[in-house]
Design a protein around this motif. Sequence first.
Motif, PDB file in Angstrom:
ATOM      1  N   GLU A  14       0.804  -1.217   0.000  1.00 39.76           N
ATOM      2  CA  GLU A  14       0.000   0.000   0.000  1.00 39.76           C
ATOM      3  C   GLU A  14       0.840   1.272   0.000  1.00 39.76           C
ATOM      4  N   THR A  15       2.133   1.168   0.285  1.00 34.00           N
ATOM      5  CA  THR A  15       2.985   2.358   0.313  1.00 34.00           C
ATOM      6  C   THR A  15       3.711   2.598  -0.999  1.00 34.00           C
ATOM      7  N   GLY A  16       3.732   1.625  -1.891  1.00 34.47           N
ATOM      8  CA  GLY A  16       4.402   1.813  -3.163  1.00 34.47           C
ATOM      9  C   GLY A  16       5.079   0.552  -3.660  1.00 34.47           C
ATOM     10  N   MET A  17       5.981   0.743  -4.603  1.00 33.22           N
ATOM     11  CA  MET A  17       6.648  -0.378  -5.261  1.00 33.22           C
ATOM     12  C   MET A  17       8.136  -0.360  -4.966  1.00 33.22           C
ATOM     13  N   VAL A  18       8.712  -1.559  -4.900  1.00 31.38           N
ATOM     14  CA  VAL A  18      10.158  -1.690  -4.732  1.00 31.38           C
ATOM     15  C   VAL A  18      10.651  -2.748  -5.717  1.00 31.38           C
ATOM     16  N   ASN A  19      11.772  -2.465  -6.325  1.00 32.58           N
ATOM     17  CA  ASN A  19      12.395  -3.427  -7.230  1.00 32.58           C
ATOM     18  C   ASN A  19      13.337  -4.304  -6.419  1.00 32.58           C
ATOM     19  N   VAL A  20      13.313  -5.599  -6.683  1.00 31.15           N
ATOM     20  CA  VAL A  20      14.182  -6.551  -5.993  1.00 31.15           C
ATOM     21  C   VAL A  20      15.059  -7.230  -7.037  1.00 31.15           C
ATOM     22  N   THR A  21      16.358  -7.251  -6.786  1.00 32.22           N
ATOM     23  CA  THR A  21      17.304  -7.911  -7.674  1.00 32.22           C
ATOM     24  C   THR A  21      17.839  -9.151  -6.982  1.00 32.22           C
ATOM     25  N   LEU A  22      17.817 -10.262  -7.689  1.00 36.36           N
ATOM     26  CA  LEU A  22      18.397 -11.508  -7.189  1.00 36.36           C
ATOM     27  C   LEU A  22      19.519 -11.915  -8.132  1.00 36.36           C
ATOM     28  N   TRP A  23      20.740 -11.927  -7.631  1.00 35.12           N
ATOM     29  CA  TRP A  23      21.863 -12.417  -8.423  1.00 35.12           C
ATOM     30  C   TRP A  23      21.684 -13.928  -8.607  1.00 35.12           C
ATOM     31  N   PRO A  24      22.348 -14.531  -9.563  1.00 40.93           N
ATOM     32  CA  PRO A  24      22.136 -15.958  -9.865  1.00 40.93           C
ATOM     33  C   PRO A  24      22.249 -16.890  -8.656  1.00 40.93           C
ATOM     34  N   ASP A  25      23.197 -16.652  -7.751  1.00 38.21           N
ATOM     35  CA  ASP A  25      23.331 -17.532  -6.582  1.00 38.21           C
ATOM     36  C   ASP A  25      22.129 -17.388  -5.643  1.00 38.21           C
ATOM     37  N   ALA A  26      21.639 -16.162  -5.469  1.00 42.11           N
ATOM     38  CA  ALA A  26      20.456 -15.942  -4.625  1.00 42.11           C
ATOM     39  C   ALA A  26      19.224 -16.579  -5.259  1.00 42.11           C
ATOM     40  N   TRP A  27      19.062 -16.444  -6.557  1.00 48.76           N
ATOM     41  CA  TRP A  27      17.936 -17.062  -7.251  1.00 48.76           C
ATOM     42  C   TRP A  27      17.958 -18.584  -7.085  1.00 48.76           C
ATOM     43  N   ALA A  28      19.120 -19.188  -7.202  1.00 49.62           N
ATOM     44  CA  ALA A  28      19.228 -20.643  -7.052  1.00 49.62           C
ATOM     45  C   ALA A  28      18.789 -21.082  -5.653  1.00 49.62           C
ATOM     46  N   ARG A  29      19.128 -20.300  -4.622  1.00 47.84           N
ATOM     47  CA  ARG A  29      18.763 -20.640  -3.243  1.00 47.84           C
ATOM     48  C   ARG A  29      17.306 -20.343  -2.924  1.00 47.84           C
ATOM     49  N   LEU A  30      16.751 -19.295  -3.530  1.00 49.57           N
ATOM     50  CA  LEU A  30      15.472 -18.752  -3.077  1.00 49.57           C
ATOM     51  C   LEU A  30      14.296 -18.964  -4.023  1.00 49.57           C
ATOM     52  N   ARG A  31      14.524 -19.519  -5.185  1.00 47.74           N
ATOM     53  CA  ARG A  31      13.430 -19.601  -6.161  1.00 47.74           C
ATOM     54  C   ARG A  31      12.244 -20.418  -5.668  1.00 47.74           C
TER      55      ARG A  31
END
Length: 85
Positions: A14-31
């Motif tokens: 409700e307060t707005g938008m934020v962009n989130v970047t996931l580097w390849p290692d973070a994506w592999a852990r968190l997908r």
Amino acid sequence: MTAKGTVFLALEDETGMVNVTLWPDAWARLRGVLRRHALLYVDGMLQREANVVNVIARDIKPLPDVADTVGGLALLEGLPRYRRS
């Protein structure tokens, strides 16, 4: 996802938008978390440039799991998916 494996998300509340970047290692852990949960707690490094807010994600958890640790799950009770029986 980019050709080099970086993933970009746009999260909004409700307060707005934020962009989130996931580097390849973070994506592999968190997908798995990202694919299974709609409400997310994102921990990372905040970057601001003009009116653009970006977070470089270090960790992402389901919000109900984090709320449980601080006794705040009652705040999510209004959401049908997270109601306790």
